[in-house]
Write a protein that holds these residues in place. Structure first.
Motif, PDB file in Angstrom:
ATOM      1  N   GLY A  24       0.809  -1.206   0.000  1.00 43.68           N
ATOM      2  CA  GLY A  24       0.000   0.000   0.000  1.00 43.68           C
ATOM      3  C   GLY A  24       0.847   1.263   0.000  1.00 43.68           C
ATOM      4  N   ILE A  25       0.170   2.391   0.240  1.00 45.15           N
ATOM      5  CA  ILE A  25       0.825   3.698   0.267  1.00 45.15           C
ATOM      6  C   ILE A  25       0.281   4.474   1.466  1.00 45.15           C
ATOM      7  CG2 ILE A  25       1.267   5.861  -0.978  1.00 45.15           C
ATOM      8  CD1 ILE A  25       0.483   4.277  -3.576  1.00 45.15           C
ATOM      9  N   MET A  26       1.201   5.041   2.251  1.00 44.29           N
ATOM     10  CA  MET A  26       0.832   5.835   3.415  1.00 44.29           C
ATOM     11  C   MET A  26       1.496   7.201   3.316  1.00 44.29           C
ATOM     12  SD  MET A  26       1.023   3.027   6.445  1.00 44.29           S
ATOM     13  CE  MET A  26      -0.387   3.665   7.330  1.00 44.29           C
ATOM     14  N   ARG A  27       0.966   8.151   4.078  1.00 42.20           N
ATOM     15  CA  ARG A  27       1.596   9.461   4.136  1.00 42.20           C
ATOM     16  C   ARG A  27       1.689   9.939   5.571  1.00 42.20           C
ATOM     17  NH1 ARG A  27      -2.160  14.657   3.138  1.00 42.20           N
ATOM     18  NH2 ARG A  27      -4.008  13.971   4.269  1.00 42.20           N
ATOM     19  N   GLY A  28       2.724  10.734   5.840  1.00 49.44           N
ATOM     20  CA  GLY A  28       2.808  11.493   7.068  1.00 49.44           C
ATOM     21  C   GLY A  28       2.202  12.850   6.769  1.00 49.44           C
ATOM     22  N   LEU A  42       5.944  10.230   2.176  1.00 51.55           N
ATOM     23  CA  LEU A  42       5.180   9.156   1.551  1.00 51.55           C
ATOM     24  C   LEU A  42       5.928   7.849   1.754  1.00 51.55           C
ATOM     25  CD1 LEU A  42       4.315  11.018  -1.757  1.00 51.55           C
ATOM     26  CD2 LEU A  42       2.694  10.380   0.038  1.00 51.55           C
ATOM     27  N   VAL A  43       5.203   6.812   2.132  1.00 57.31           N
ATOM     28  CA  VAL A  43       5.785   5.488   2.358  1.00 57.31           C
ATOM     29  C   VAL A  43       5.100   4.535   1.394  1.00 57.31           C
ATOM     30  CG1 VAL A  43       6.167   3.646   4.038  1.00 57.31           C
ATOM     31  CG2 VAL A  43       6.161   6.032   4.792  1.00 57.31           C
ATOM     32  N   PHE A  44       5.898   3.848   0.565  1.00 58.54           N
ATOM     33  CA  PHE A  44       5.291   2.959  -0.426  1.00 58.54           C
ATOM     34  C   PHE A  44       6.097   1.693  -0.682  1.00 58.54           C
ATOM     35  CE2 PHE A  44       8.275   5.514  -2.677  1.00 58.54           C
ATOM     36  CZ  PHE A  44       8.700   4.789  -3.772  1.00 58.54           C
ATOM     37  N   ARG A  45       7.318   1.645  -0.208  1.00 59.68           N
ATOM     38  CA  ARG A  45       8.151   0.465  -0.450  1.00 59.68           C
ATOM     39  C   ARG A  45       7.913  -0.590   0.628  1.00 59.68           C
ATOM     40  NH1 ARG A  45      11.776   4.712  -2.036  1.00 59.68           N
ATOM     41  NH2 ARG A  45      12.292   4.478  -4.243  1.00 59.68           N
ATOM     42  N   LEU A  67      -3.214   6.015   2.280  1.00 59.73           N
ATOM     43  CA  LEU A  67      -3.751   6.612   1.053  1.00 59.73           C
ATOM     44  C   LEU A  67      -4.381   5.564   0.156  1.00 59.73           C
ATOM     45  CD1 LEU A  67      -1.011   9.229   0.106  1.00 59.73           C
ATOM     46  CD2 LEU A  67      -3.164   9.566   1.331  1.00 59.73           C
ATOM     47  N   THR A  68      -4.024   4.309   0.396  1.00 63.00           N
ATOM     48  CA  THR A  68      -4.626   3.166  -0.270  1.00 63.00           C
ATOM     49  C   THR A  68      -4.865   2.128   0.821  1.00 63.00           C
ATOM     50  OG1 THR A  68      -2.514   2.052  -0.699  1.00 63.00           O
ATOM     51  CG2 THR A  68      -3.294   3.590  -2.410  1.00 63.00           C
ATOM     52  N   GLU A  69      -5.513   1.053   0.477  1.00 63.41           N
ATOM     53  CA  GLU A  69      -5.609  -0.050   1.435  1.00 63.41           C
ATOM     54  C   GLU A  69      -4.182  -0.518   1.720  1.00 63.41           C
ATOM     55  OE1 GLU A  69      -7.380  -4.318   0.906  1.00 63.41           O
ATOM     56  OE2 GLU A  69      -9.016  -2.875   1.258  1.00 63.41           O
ATOM     57  N   ASP A 133       0.381   7.827 -10.493  1.00 66.72           N
ATOM     58  CA  ASP A 133      -0.810   7.168 -11.042  1.00 66.72           C
ATOM     59  C   ASP A 133      -1.640   6.482  -9.969  1.00 66.72           C
ATOM     60  OD1 ASP A 133      -0.009   7.871 -13.641  1.00 66.72           O
ATOM     61  OD2 ASP A 133       1.235   6.074 -13.807  1.00 66.72           O
ATOM     62  N   LYS A 134      -1.143   6.461  -8.725  1.00 62.95           N
ATOM     63  CA  LYS A 134      -1.802   5.691  -7.677  1.00 62.95           C
ATOM     64  C   LYS A 134      -2.427   6.529  -6.569  1.00 62.95           C
ATOM     65  CE  LYS A 134       1.174   1.722  -8.412  1.00 62.95           C
ATOM     66  NZ  LYS A 134       2.268   0.922  -7.897  1.00 62.95           N
ATOM     67  N   ILE A 135      -1.987   7.795  -6.441  1.00 64.13           N
ATOM     68  CA  ILE A 135      -2.549   8.644  -5.391  1.00 64.13           C
ATOM     69  C   ILE A 135      -3.010   9.971  -5.979  1.00 64.13           C
ATOM     70  CG2 ILE A 135      -1.243   7.560  -3.524  1.00 64.13           C
ATOM     71  CD1 ILE A 135       0.659   9.936  -3.539  1.00 64.13           C
ATOM     72  N   SER A 136      -3.848  10.637  -5.255  1.00 65.91           N
ATOM     73  CA  SER A 136      -4.455  11.886  -5.696  1.00 65.91           C
ATOM     74  C   SER A 136      -3.411  12.981  -5.918  1.00 65.91           C
ATOM     75  CB  SER A 136      -5.460  12.344  -4.633  1.00 65.91           C
ATOM     76  OG  SER A 136      -5.849  13.671  -4.861  1.00 65.91           O
ATOM     77  N   ASN A 137      -3.657  13.790  -6.954  1.00 62.77           N
ATOM     78  CA  ASN A 137      -2.812  14.961  -7.203  1.00 62.77           C
ATOM     79  C   ASN A 137      -2.758  15.871  -5.984  1.00 62.77           C
ATOM     80  OD1 ASN A 137      -2.095  14.261  -9.788  1.00 62.77           O
ATOM     81  ND2 ASN A 137      -3.432  15.734 -10.794  1.00 62.77           N
ATOM     82  N   LYS A 138      -3.836  15.896  -5.215  1.00 66.27           N
ATOM     83  CA  LYS A 138      -3.889  16.741  -4.018  1.00 66.27           C
ATOM     84  C   LYS A 138      -2.742  16.412  -3.064  1.00 66.27           C
ATOM     85  CE  LYS A 138      -6.925  15.824  -0.619  1.00 66.27           C
ATOM     86  NZ  LYS A 138      -8.207  15.740   0.091  1.00 66.27           N
TER      87      LYS A 138
END
Length: 164
Positions: A24-28, A42-45, A67-69, A133-138
């Protein structure tokens, strides 16, 4: 398992577990003085720490949000502290993770303050492959210190040039 939009930890709370992202993808994220959300990291790895700070015994300075499941592995903080005392190799790994986190945050800081908006977005594409392509432009715009409108224009310009 965390659902999209769910928080792993909220600012001010002391972490009870050390968490590592497996999927998944997370954010601080934190809010500025006007209440505007700022995406700090952003954490995705797979295997990356999904933690609000390097000091696991202090209150979280930021929120950590999915930001995703997301799937995470959790280890209780008391157990991590015990293992850090007992296993020198684990202490070295912890040190390396802190150094890597610091390096990543400095790269972002340099990009934000020394690069043009286009250079920041190109840096983002290289440093965070596939995330646009996986998270919002915001969230990307917030991370890169620009408005979503600016980011959208940059993406359109790259498409016109054949580079996106």
């Amino acid at each position: 398992m965390l659902k999209k939009g769910e928080y792993l930890i909220r600012q001010g709370n002391v972490p009870t577990h050390v968490c590592f992202l497996t999927q998944g993808i997370m954010r601080g994220v934190f809010s500025d003085v006007n209440g505007k959300e700022i995406t700090d990291c952003l954490v995705f790895r797979c295997g990356s720490p999904a933690m609000p700070a390097s000091d696991i015994n202090q209150p979280a300075p930021i929120d950590v949000q999915a930001l995703t499941e997301c799937e995470i592995v959790r280890i209780a903080v008391p157990e991590v502290n015990r293992m850090l005392r007992v296993y020198p190799a684990l202490s070295e790994l912890y040190r390396q993770l802190i150094v890597e986190s610091s390096k990543t945050h400095w790269e972002l800081k340099i990009a934000i303050y020394q690069y043009t908006a286009m250079e920041r977005y190109l840096w983002f594409q290289q440093a965070y492959p596939g995330l646009s392509d996986k998270i919002s432009n915001k969230y990307i715009a917030s991370f890169l210190n620009m408005t979503p409108v600016t980011l959208s224009r940059l993406k359109q310009e790259l498409k016109r040039q054949g580079g996106a």
